[in-house]
Design a protein around this motif. Structure first.
Motif, short mmCIF file in Angstrom:
data_model
loop_
_atom_site.label_atom_id
_atom_site.label_comp_id
_atom_site.label_asym_id
_atom_site.label_seq_id
_atom_site.Cartn_x
_atom_site.Cartn_y
_atom_site.Cartn_z
N VAL A 238 0.82 -0.93 0.02
CA VAL A 238 0.18 0.33 -0.22
C VAL A 238 0.71 1.66 -0.06
N ALA A 239 0.71 2.30 -0.83
CA ALA A 239 1.45 3.60 -1.23
C ALA A 239 0.63 5.01 -0.13
N LEU A 240 0.97 6.03 0.32
CA LEU A 240 1.03 7.23 -0.30
C LEU A 240 0.81 7.56 -1.12
N LEU A 241 -0.43 8.39 -2.70
CA LEU A 241 0.28 8.63 -3.28
C LEU A 241 -0.64 10.18 -3.50
N PRO A 242 -0.58 10.55 -3.80
CA PRO A 242 -0.98 12.37 -4.13
C PRO A 242 -2.44 12.28 -5.35
N GLU A 243 -2.93 12.24 -4.95
CA GLU A 243 -4.73 12.29 -5.79
C GLU A 243 -4.54 12.81 -6.76
N PHE A 244 -4.33 13.99 -7.01
CA PHE A 244 -3.38 14.99 -8.24
C PHE A 244 -2.84 14.31 -9.34
N LEU A 245 -1.82 13.59 -8.54
CA LEU A 245 -0.52 12.88 -10.31
C LEU A 245 -1.37 11.84 -10.75
N PHE A 246 -2.18 10.59 -10.13
CA PHE A 246 -2.57 9.49 -10.11
C PHE A 246 -3.86 8.83 -10.72
N ARG A 247 -4.26 10.18 -11.38
CA ARG A 247 -5.77 10.01 -11.21
C ARG A 247 -5.75 8.78 -12.17
N ALA A 248 -5.31 8.80 -13.70
CA ALA A 248 -4.97 8.22 -14.59
C ALA A 248 -5.56 6.49 -14.10
N GLU A 249 -4.38 5.72 -13.22
CA GLU A 249 -4.39 4.92 -13.00
C GLU A 249 -5.11 4.32 -12.11
N VAL A 250 -5.95 5.12 -11.22
CA VAL A 250 -7.26 4.52 -10.89
C VAL A 250 -8.78 4.75 -11.53
N GLU A 251 -8.31 5.38 -12.75
CA GLU A 251 -9.26 5.53 -13.47
C GLU A 251 -9.70 4.49 -14.03
N ARG A 252 -8.03 3.82 -14.65
CA ARG A 252 -8.18 2.61 -15.49
C ARG A 252 -8.24 1.80 -14.72
N GLY A 253 -8.16 1.61 -12.96
CA GLY A 253 -8.89 0.38 -11.95
C GLY A 253 -6.96 -0.50 -11.48
N GLU A 254 -6.52 0.26 -11.80
CA GLU A 254 -5.71 0.21 -11.69
C GLU A 254 -5.21 -0.05 -10.60
N LEU A 255 -5.65 1.39 -10.08
CA LEU A 255 -5.36 1.07 -8.43
C LEU A 255 -6.25 1.06 -7.74
N VAL A 256 -6.58 1.06 -6.41
CA VAL A 256 -7.96 1.20 -5.55
C VAL A 256 -7.60 2.14 -4.86
N SER A 257 -8.39 3.14 -3.34
CA SER A 257 -8.33 3.04 -2.58
C SER A 257 -8.63 2.26 -1.71
N ALA A 258 -7.48 1.47 -0.63
CA ALA A 258 -7.37 0.83 0.83
C ALA A 258 -8.31 1.11 1.25
N LEU A 259 -8.46 2.73 1.35
CA LEU A 259 -9.58 3.18 2.49
C LEU A 259 -10.32 4.06 2.00
N ASP A 260 -11.67 4.83 2.07
CA ASP A 260 -12.36 5.63 1.64
C ASP A 260 -11.21 6.92 2.67
N VAL A 261 -10.59 7.53 2.31
CA VAL A 261 -10.07 8.44 3.07
C VAL A 261 -8.93 9.46 2.27
N ARG A 262 -9.33 10.51 2.55
CA ARG A 262 -8.60 11.33 2.10
C ARG A 262 -8.14 11.99 3.21
N SER A 263 -6.47 12.15 2.90
CA SER A 263 -5.66 13.56 3.91
C SER A 263 -4.86 14.16 3.00
N ARG A 264 -4.47 15.48 4.26
CA ARG A 264 -3.63 16.39 3.66
C ARG A 264 -2.77 16.20 4.04
N SER A 265 -1.21 16.34 2.64
CA SER A 265 0.07 16.39 3.43
C SER A 265 0.19 17.17 4.38
#
Length: 305
Positions: A238-265
């Motif tokens: 599991v990796a902590l990733l900035p969501e604005f940089l990795f939209r494409a992987e999420v939209e393609r289904g290559e990555l999912v959110s382990a938990l539906d949790v968002r937090s500020r760096s």
């Protein structure tokens, strides 16, 4: 500047001095400059008369710099290099100049690069140069006008423009999520954690934000976001990733959110601008343009599955 002009020796003397200092022989310098050895010797004497100190120790078969000459040579060599670089820039971009930006690798390729055609279209006479830097550095010494920076608003001899905050999420592959069946932040501790080397405390801070103190956050340390992301896609952890940089992987289904949790760096993104170059028109144009790009803030990513 007006007061210092009277201390400016003729350019020919400085060029001859730099060649002699580098080659340690008047005859070799004369050959490089297409002059006679006596002409070069006269130029060095003339320069020594102007500065008022001996720059060379003359020996039978060679010359060597005095301590004062060593210092002067280093400064003159840098000054001549700066003049040469300035001439090259204006020849390459006679319209409005060259802008050199230091970028963060993943931010530069995934976020900035797709936006840059807009800047180029608005400023067609500006030539862009991009270099990669991860940590604050001396922009004056490296002839860089501005640099993208993540972290605290700290950069020596620079003016910082705030760009935006960063939102992160715990990302993993579908298979890994199915295997561990995450329901809470404490469940994430059971899975392998992927750490970005430049953010060694990110996971500790994330667990603390979820109310878990003193968590054992061992795992795999990786030095690049791109590699961390590929490892997460492959199911390595599991990796902590900035969501604005990795939209494409999420939209393609290559990555999912382990938990539906968002937090500020802990850090934010800034544009650090060399204070001494703030007047430079291409830099002023870029600062205005980049503020327009981020004025509305970063668009939230669609809710990952």
């Amino acid at each position: 500047m007006m007061n210092s002009r009277k201390y400016l020796p003729p350019m020919g003397l400085l060029v001859a001095f730099e060649a002699c200092a580098r080659l340690q022989k008047f005859t070799s310098a004369a050959h490089e400059l297409s002059l006679t050895q006596s002409a070069v010797s006269r130029q060095i004497r003339a320069l020594e008369d102007i500065v008022g100190v001996a720059l060379f120790v003359r020996e039978r078969q060679a010359v060597r710099l005095t301590p004062a000459g060593e210092i002067y040579a280093a400064e003159i060599r840098q000054s001549l290099r700066d003049i040469g670089n300035s001439t090259l820039r204006i020849k390459a971009s006679p319209g409005t100049g060259t802008l050199t930006l230091a970028i963060l690798p993943t931010m530069g390729t995934r976020w900035l690069a797709p936006l840059l055609p807009s800047f180029v279209q608005r400023n067609p006479g500006v030539t862009l140069n991009l270099v990669t830097r991860l940590e604050p550095f001396n922009m004056e010494a490296h002839d860089v006008h501005a640099a993208f920076h993540y972290g605290a608003p700290e950069w020596p001899r620079a003016e910082l423009d705030f760009l935006f905050e960063e939102t992160i999420f715990p990302a993993c592959s579908r298979d890994l999520k199915a295997r561990y069946r995450f329901e809470s932040a404490r469940d994430v501790l059971r899975a392998p954690l992927l750490h970005l080397a430049s953010r060694p405390h990110a996971w500790t801070q994330w667990f603390e934000s979820q109310g878990i103190q003193g968590a054992n956050v061992g795992g795999i340390s990786i030095d690049q976001f791109a590699t961390v992301t590929q490892a997460a896609c492959a199911g390595l952890g599991v990796a902590l990733l900035p969501e604005f940089l990795f939209r494409a992987e999420v939209e393609r289904g290559e990555l999912v959110s382990a938990l539906d949790v968002r937090s500020r760096s802990q850090g934010n993104y800034y544009l650090a601008c060399a204070a001494s170059k703030a007047w430079y028109p291409p830099l002023k144009a870029f600062r205005q343009w980049i503020k327009e790009q981020t004025a509305a803030g970063m668009e939230p990513m669609k809710k990952p599955p």
